[in-house]
Design an enzyme around this catalytic site. Structure first.
Site, PDB file in Angstrom:
ATOM      1  CD  GLU A 200      -2.935  -0.647   2.528  1.00 34.43           C
ATOM      2  OE1 GLU A 200      -2.822   0.459   3.126  1.00 34.43           O
ATOM      3  OE2 GLU A 200      -3.697  -1.549   2.897  1.00 34.43           O
TER       4      GLU A 200
ATOM      5  CD  GLU B 283     -12.235   1.700  -0.204  1.00 36.59           C
ATOM      6  OE1 GLU B 283     -12.752   0.676   0.282  1.00 36.59           O
ATOM      7  OE2 GLU B 283     -11.007   1.908  -0.206  1.00 36.59           O
TER       8      GLU B 283
ATOM      9  CE  LYS C  10     -10.567   2.819   4.465  1.00 32.14           C
ATOM     10  NZ  LYS C  10      -9.172   2.722   3.987  1.00 32.14           N
TER      11      LYS C  10
ATOM     12  CD  GLU D  48      -7.585   6.057   6.753  1.00 31.69           C
ATOM     13  OE1 GLU D  48      -7.930   5.036   6.124  1.00 31.69           O
ATOM     14  OE2 GLU D  48      -6.407   6.273   7.092  1.00 31.69           O
TER      15      GLU D  48
END
Length: 420
Positions: A295, A349, A352, A358
């Site tokens: 990541e 997203e 999250k 985030e």
């Protein structure tokens, strides 16, 4: 005096035993294991590493949102972008079915919540592999299983204690099913496992994780798995904006840092973070283990205390990262080991939890359009002039609407031509 004969068969998961020379060759995919019997003594070769990552560029396909494109559309997006290496955080069957026949290489994830069960119940691990891996082969090109994510260093000792058992049981399950030569077992670590990463050569594993990390590394060394690292210059900069040059974090021109102990110069933070991991591995006695970045990314939007989370910075980081990976080179400490990176993430997203950042790491927006342009085509354009590809799509589908819309699109294409 004993002779032996090596026989190689380019076949899939077959076992051949040459009784005359007492040599047995196990072939799984194209990975070969050789047992040679010399004077009655069996000498096993070191297990070859399973390649779960071909090329240099991959992406994490997270799905903590209910407004992102369907898996079949995601496959179209990935193929259009020529991104072959993909990681997901579970083994969702709708995704596995959509990836069938796509040619994309997929690493599936065992969620942290299942790690203890897999550790304490080998039969559950076997059932999990049968249901979530074997059942979809060979149509879906599953190349790896990621056992949990950032387990060590997370503060949950009971989970940390279960990690190795889960990894072993899943590996044994692949071995029983004759998939061990095609499926790589791994787990990703955050930088919380390190005690000190500046300068990179000073880095070691924290004493609190060594008791779990050392046996895990020994097992991964035996089966040829890499050390998987989640590395975020974004987070390092957010936590220390006064001490870190943002250009150093973004791969832009800067003075860099000099590691006097190693006599190495670093012009970007990601390389330094990776070499810190290599230093920790060297200190622990695993000098030959490869580091893969599972990541990394940069948020395009954040909270007030995340001022560096901007579209401009995210675009700069990800564009420069692509350029850096395209050079197919290693880090200052490991110059011959071509760097492999999975970018985080495919989509924003919105479900999250945590900081605003985030929810804004995606290269693509929820509707499949690009979040910012770093050279990838989107499923559709978020504005008339966001990409030339979107104009081609319009032309292929038949233009409609007012003359004003058509003229706007044409003007945008001309503008893109002159500024590119």
């Amino acid at each position: 005096m004993c002779g032996w004969q090596l026989l190689l068969y380019r076949t899939n998961r077959t076992e051949f035993c040459d009784l005359q020379s007492n040599a047995m060759i196990l072939v799984s995919g194209f990975s070969v294991r050789l047992l040679i019997v010399l004077s009655g003594i069996v000498i096993p070769n070191v297990s070859p590493a399973v390649e779960a990552f071909t090329g240099t560029y991959g992406i994490n396909y997270g799905r903590i949102a209910d407004n992102i494109p369907s898996p079949d559309k995601v496959v179209k997006l990935l193929r259009a972008a020529k991104i072959k290496n993909v990681r997901i955080y579970d083994a969702d069957h709708s995704v596995l079915k959509a990836f069938s026949g796509s040619g994309l290489e997929l690493v599936v994830g065992l969620p942290n919540g299942n790690v203890k069960d897999m550790s304490y119940n080998p039969d559950h691990a076997l059932a999990w592999v049968k249901e979530n891996v074997q059942a979809f082969l060979p149509g879906t090109n599953i190349v790896g299983i990621a056992v949990g994510n950032e387990v060590l260093g997370g503060g949950d000792d009971s989970l940390a204690e279960a990690l190795l058992g889960a990894a072993k049981n899943l590996y044994n399950a692949t071995k029983e099913l004759k998939l061990d030569g095609a499926i790589q077992i791994s787990t990703a670590h955050s930088q919380a496992v390190f005690s000190d990463s500046y300068p990179p050569s000073n880095c070691t594993f924290k004493e609190s994780v060594v008791q779990y990390m050392k046996p895990l590394l020994e097992f991964f060394s035996q089966i040829g798995s890499p050390f998987c690292l989640n590395a975020y210059p974004f987070l390092a900069y957010i936590y220390n904006p006064g001490q870190i040059d943002i250009n150093y974090a973004l791969f832009k021109s800067n003075d860099g840092i000099y590691d006097e102990k190693a006599d190495l110069h670093y012009d970007n933070m990601l390389d330094a973070q990776i070499d810190a991991a290599y230093a920790a591995l060297d200190d622990a006695g695993f000098r030959k283990m490869e580091v893969i970045v599972t990541e990394t990314g940069w948020a395009s939007h954040g909270d007030q205390n995340e001022a560096a989370a901007t579209v401009g910075n995210a675009s700069t980081y990800n564009y420069n990262l692509r350029k850096r990976l395209a050079k197919r080179k290693g880090t200052p400490r490991r110059p011959k080991s071509v760097l492999k990176v999975y970018v985080f993430a495919l989509f924003n997203e919105y479900q999250k939890p945590g900081a605003t950042s985030e929810r804004n790491f995606g290269l693509f927006k929820a509707d499949g359009s690009i979040a910012y342009d770093i050279g990838f085509p989107g499923l559709k354009s978020s504005s008339a002039g966001s990409s030339i590809l979107s104009l081609k799509d319009m032309r292929g589908q038949g233009w409609s609407g007012s003359y004003y819309s058509v003229l706007t699109a044409c003007a945008s294409a001309v503008l893109l031509f002159f500024i590119s």
